[in-house]
Motif scaffolding. Structure first.
Motif, PDB file in Angstrom:
ATOM      1  N   LEU A   1       0.853  -1.201   0.000  1.00 10.51           N
ATOM      2  CA  LEU A   1       0.000   0.000   0.000  1.00 10.51           C
ATOM      3  C   LEU A   1       0.889   1.250   0.000  1.00 10.51           C
ATOM      4  O   LEU A   1       0.672   2.185  -0.760  1.00 10.51           O
ATOM      5  CB  LEU A   1      -0.922   0.019   1.227  1.00 10.51           C
ATOM      6  CG  LEU A   1      -1.829  -1.203   1.439  1.00 10.51           C
ATOM      7  CD1 LEU A   1      -2.587  -1.072   2.756  1.00 10.51           C
ATOM      8  CD2 LEU A   1      -2.813  -1.346   0.286  1.00 10.51           C
ATOM      9  N   TYR A   2       1.904   1.229   0.888  1.00 12.10           N
ATOM     10  CA  TYR A   2       2.816   2.382   0.973  1.00 12.10           C
ATOM     11  C   TYR A   2       3.691   2.475  -0.275  1.00 12.10           C
ATOM     12  O   TYR A   2       4.014   3.570  -0.734  1.00 12.10           O
ATOM     13  CB  TYR A   2       3.666   2.289   2.251  1.00 12.10           C
ATOM     14  CG  TYR A   2       2.804   2.420   3.484  1.00 12.10           C
ATOM     15  CD1 TYR A   2       2.468   3.668   3.977  1.00 12.10           C
ATOM     16  CD2 TYR A   2       2.268   1.297   4.106  1.00 12.10           C
ATOM     17  CE1 TYR A   2       1.638   3.801   5.085  1.00 12.10           C
ATOM     18  CE2 TYR A   2       1.437   1.404   5.203  1.00 12.10           C
ATOM     19  CZ  TYR A   2       1.123   2.659   5.693  1.00 12.10           C
ATOM     20  OH  TYR A   2       0.286   2.785   6.758  1.00 12.10           O
ATOM     21  N   ARG A   3       4.059   1.326  -0.816  1.00 14.89           N
ATOM     22  CA  ARG A   3       4.847   1.335  -2.055  1.00 14.89           C
ATOM     23  C   ARG A   3       4.040   1.923  -3.209  1.00 14.89           C
ATOM     24  O   ARG A   3       4.573   2.661  -4.050  1.00 14.89           O
ATOM     25  CB  ARG A   3       5.310  -0.082  -2.411  1.00 14.89           C
ATOM     26  CG  ARG A   3       6.478  -0.557  -1.561  1.00 14.89           C
ATOM     27  CD  ARG A   3       6.810  -2.018  -1.815  1.00 14.89           C
ATOM     28  NE  ARG A   3       7.872  -2.461  -0.933  1.00 14.89           N
ATOM     29  CZ  ARG A   3       9.167  -2.542  -1.288  1.00 14.89           C
ATOM     30  NH1 ARG A   3       9.542  -2.274  -2.513  1.00 14.89           N
ATOM     31  NH2 ARG A   3      10.064  -2.933  -0.401  1.00 14.89           N
ATOM     32  N   ALA A   4       2.743   1.577  -3.274  1.00 11.20           N
ATOM     33  CA  ALA A   4       1.894   2.105  -4.359  1.00 11.20           C
ATOM     34  C   ALA A   4       1.772   3.627  -4.244  1.00 11.20           C
ATOM     35  O   ALA A   4       1.816   4.339  -5.259  1.00 11.20           O
ATOM     36  CB  ALA A   4       0.515   1.452  -4.323  1.00 11.20           C
ATOM     37  N   VAL A   5       1.667   4.132  -3.013  1.00 11.54           N
ATOM     38  CA  VAL A   5       1.605   5.585  -2.812  1.00 11.54           C
ATOM     39  C   VAL A   5       2.963   6.203  -3.174  1.00 11.54           C
ATOM     40  O   VAL A   5       3.033   7.239  -3.835  1.00 11.54           O
ATOM     41  CB  VAL A   5       1.197   5.930  -1.355  1.00 11.54           C
ATOM     42  CG1 VAL A   5       1.259   7.434  -1.120  1.00 11.54           C
ATOM     43  CG2 VAL A   5      -0.197   5.386  -1.048  1.00 11.54           C
ATOM     44  N   GLY A   6       4.051   5.527  -2.769  1.00 14.63           N
ATOM     45  CA  GLY A   6       5.406   6.004  -3.087  1.00 14.63           C
ATOM     46  C   GLY A   6       5.635   6.051  -4.586  1.00 14.63           C
ATOM     47  O   GLY A   6       6.238   6.992  -5.114  1.00 14.63           O
ATOM     48  N   ARG A   7       5.141   5.047  -5.286  1.00 13.21           N
ATOM     49  CA  ARG A   7       5.276   4.988  -6.761  1.00 13.21           C
ATOM     50  C   ARG A   7       4.617   6.227  -7.396  1.00 13.21           C
ATOM     51  O   ARG A   7       5.157   6.869  -8.283  1.00 13.21           O
ATOM     52  CB  ARG A   7       4.615   3.692  -7.248  1.00 13.21           C
ATOM     53  CG  ARG A   7       4.460   3.440  -8.719  1.00 13.21           C
ATOM     54  CD  ARG A   7       5.764   3.272  -9.423  1.00 13.21           C
ATOM     55  NE  ARG A   7       6.107   4.523 -10.086  1.00 13.21           N
ATOM     56  CZ  ARG A   7       7.295   4.832 -10.576  1.00 13.21           C
ATOM     57  NH1 ARG A   7       8.293   4.001 -10.488  1.00 13.21           N
ATOM     58  NH2 ARG A   7       7.503   5.971 -11.162  1.00 13.21           N
ATOM     59  N   ARG A   8       3.430   6.558  -6.884  1.00 10.85           N
ATOM     60  CA  ARG A   8       2.717   7.708  -7.468  1.00 10.85           C
ATOM     61  C   ARG A   8       3.394   9.025  -7.100  1.00 10.85           C
ATOM     62  O   ARG A   8       3.341   9.978  -7.871  1.00 10.85           O
ATOM     63  CB  ARG A   8       1.242   7.676  -7.080  1.00 10.85           C
ATOM     64  CG  ARG A   8       0.564   6.459  -7.726  1.00 10.85           C
ATOM     65  CD  ARG A   8      -0.930   6.514  -7.688  1.00 10.85           C
ATOM     66  NE  ARG A   8      -1.500   7.576  -8.497  1.00 10.85           N
ATOM     67  CZ  ARG A   8      -2.699   8.095  -8.294  1.00 10.85           C
ATOM     68  NH1 ARG A   8      -3.441   7.668  -7.284  1.00 10.85           N
ATOM     69  NH2 ARG A   8      -3.158   9.047  -9.066  1.00 10.85           N
ATOM     70  N   LEU A   9       4.044   9.058  -5.929  1.00 15.93           N
ATOM     71  CA  LEU A   9       4.813  10.256  -5.558  1.00 15.93           C
ATOM     72  C   LEU A   9       5.926  10.484  -6.584  1.00 15.93           C
ATOM     73  O   LEU A   9       6.174  11.615  -7.017  1.00 15.93           O
ATOM     74  CB  LEU A   9       5.410  10.101  -4.150  1.00 15.93           C
ATOM     75  CG  LEU A   9       6.381  11.201  -3.711  1.00 15.93           C
ATOM     76  CD1 LEU A   9       5.638  12.506  -3.435  1.00 15.93           C
ATOM     77  CD2 LEU A   9       7.163  10.793  -2.463  1.00 15.93           C
ATOM     78  N   LEU A  10       6.590   9.385  -6.985  1.00 15.41           N
ATOM     79  CA  LEU A  10       7.656   9.495  -7.989  1.00 15.41           C
ATOM     80  C   LEU A  10       7.112  10.014  -9.319  1.00 15.41           C
ATOM     81  O   LEU A  10       7.836  10.602 -10.116  1.00 15.41           O
ATOM     82  CB  LEU A  10       8.352   8.137  -8.192  1.00 15.41           C
ATOM     83  CG  LEU A  10       9.098   7.569  -6.970  1.00 15.41           C
ATOM     84  CD1 LEU A  10       9.604   6.157  -7.257  1.00 15.41           C
ATOM     85  CD2 LEU A  10      10.264   8.467  -6.567  1.00 15.41           C
ATOM     86  N   ASP A  11       5.797   9.791  -9.545  1.00 15.51           N
ATOM     87  CA  ASP A  11       5.155  10.288 -10.774  1.00 15.51           C
ATOM     88  C   ASP A  11       4.625  11.708 -10.589  1.00 15.51           C
ATOM     89  O   ASP A  11       3.938  12.239 -11.469  1.00 15.51           O
ATOM     90  CB  ASP A  11       3.975   9.388 -11.167  1.00 15.51           C
ATOM     91  CG  ASP A  11       4.429   8.005 -11.597  1.00 15.51           C
ATOM     92  OD1 ASP A  11       5.594   7.877 -12.025  1.00 15.51           O
ATOM     93  OD2 ASP A  11       3.625   7.054 -11.497  1.00 15.51           O
TER      94      ASP A  11
ATOM     95  N   SER B   1       8.920   4.661   2.216  1.00 14.81           N
ATOM     96  CA  SER B   1       9.216   4.935   3.616  1.00 14.81           C
ATOM     97  C   SER B   1       9.119   6.435   3.908  1.00 14.81           C
ATOM     98  O   SER B   1       8.905   6.839   5.044  1.00 14.81           O
ATOM     99  CB  SER B   1      10.533   4.297   4.054  1.00 14.81           C
ATOM    100  OG  SER B   1      11.627   5.129   3.848  1.00 14.81           O
ATOM    101  N   LYS B   2       9.214   7.273   2.870  1.00  9.30           N
ATOM    102  CA  LYS B   2       9.004   8.719   3.063  1.00  9.30           C
ATOM    103  C   LYS B   2       7.511   9.036   3.223  1.00  9.30           C
ATOM    104  O   LYS B   2       7.123   9.731   4.163  1.00  9.30           O
ATOM    105  CB  LYS B   2       9.587   9.507   1.900  1.00  9.30           C
ATOM    106  CG  LYS B   2      11.104   9.554   1.978  1.00  9.30           C
ATOM    107  CD  LYS B   2      11.719  10.380   0.888  1.00  9.30           C
ATOM    108  CE  LYS B   2      13.232  10.371   1.059  1.00  9.30           C
ATOM    109  NZ  LYS B   2      13.936  10.625  -0.191  1.00  9.30           N
ATOM    110  N   VAL B   3       6.675   8.496   2.335  1.00  9.06           N
ATOM    111  CA  VAL B   3       5.236   8.799   2.455  1.00  9.06           C
ATOM    112  C   VAL B   3       4.650   8.160   3.710  1.00  9.06           C
ATOM    113  O   VAL B   3       3.669   8.655   4.278  1.00  9.06           O
ATOM    114  CB  VAL B   3       4.421   8.377   1.205  1.00  9.06           C
ATOM    115  CG1 VAL B   3       4.911   9.099  -0.035  1.00  9.06           C
ATOM    116  CG2 VAL B   3       4.423   6.868   0.985  1.00  9.06           C
TER     117      VAL B   3
END
Ligand code: C5P
Length: 201
Positions: free
Chosen positions: A36-46, A77-79
């Protein structure tokens, strides 16, 4: 009646493998909450704002193959340190934990925050060096060209961020059973975890 198993621990401690095997052994559903956190992190990178990404997350965004990279882990881990992001992901995790057939959730704060009433709580640990070696092997096998030193640095940085944050830091629940997998292979770690669950069923 639902039966909930909470499995927490640092990166590459073995908690993911153990969680999948425990879920299979008891016929329970499994949720890897790190995704879940990785999916949010992925979108942050976008370029998507983290809270918006958390609020609009869908299950088909949880595609492991694009989320298991060092860049996404770092962004995750940032988000994960943003309290509003954690709050937005809470209901989904709690609803999953209530599944009638039984549920295994793994992450950092399952036993402390998401499911404080879980029937079984495991805290899986291993030395940073052993965890870095395991993660390095996985990343190399998946075609990522990284050195062991880089992976060890990432593991240490992520540990510090996950343990040091104010909201839901990584720590064992008071009633958690600690499983140190430093000197164990997968089969042994899984057998220990299954035995701990069986004793509480
Ligand atoms: O477990 P995984 O390494 O996939 O998690 C990625 C990141 O997501 C962790 O480093 C952590 O910051 C965050 N996370 C969290 N709470 C969870 C699961 C993961 O903060 N329950």
């Amino acid at each position: 009646m639902s039966f909930t198993i909470a499995i927490d621990g640092p990166a590459a401690s073995g908690k993911g493998t153990i969680s999948r095997a425990v879920a299979r052994a008891f016929g329970f559903e499994h949720l890897d909450t790190g995704l879940l956190y990785r999916a949010v992190g992925r979108r942050l990178l976008d370029g998507v704002e983290p809270l918006e990404a958390a609020q609009t997350l869908t299950v088909d965004a949880l595609d492991e193959s694009v989320l298991r990279t060092p860049e996404v882990a770092e962004a995750a881990s940032k988000v994960a340190a943003i309290p509003e992001v954690r709050a937005a992901l809470l209901d989904f995790q709690r609803a999953f934990a209530q599944r009638a057939g039984g549920a295994v959730l793994d992450g950092r704060d399952i036993g402390t925050v998401i499911c404080p009433e879980a029937h079984v709580k495991l805290f899986v640990i291993a030395s940073a060096k052993v965890r870095a070696e395991r993660r390095h092997k996985e990343l190399r096998a998946a075609g990522h060209d990284v050195s062991l030193e880089e992976v060890l640095e990432d593991v240490r940085a992520r540990d510090a961020r996950d343990m040091g944050r104010a909201d839901a830091p990584l720590r064992p629940a008071e009633d958690a059973e600690t499983l140190d997998t430093t000197a164990m292979d997968i089969a042994e770690a899984v057998a220990r975890a299954v035995a701990l669950v069986e004793a509480r069923l």
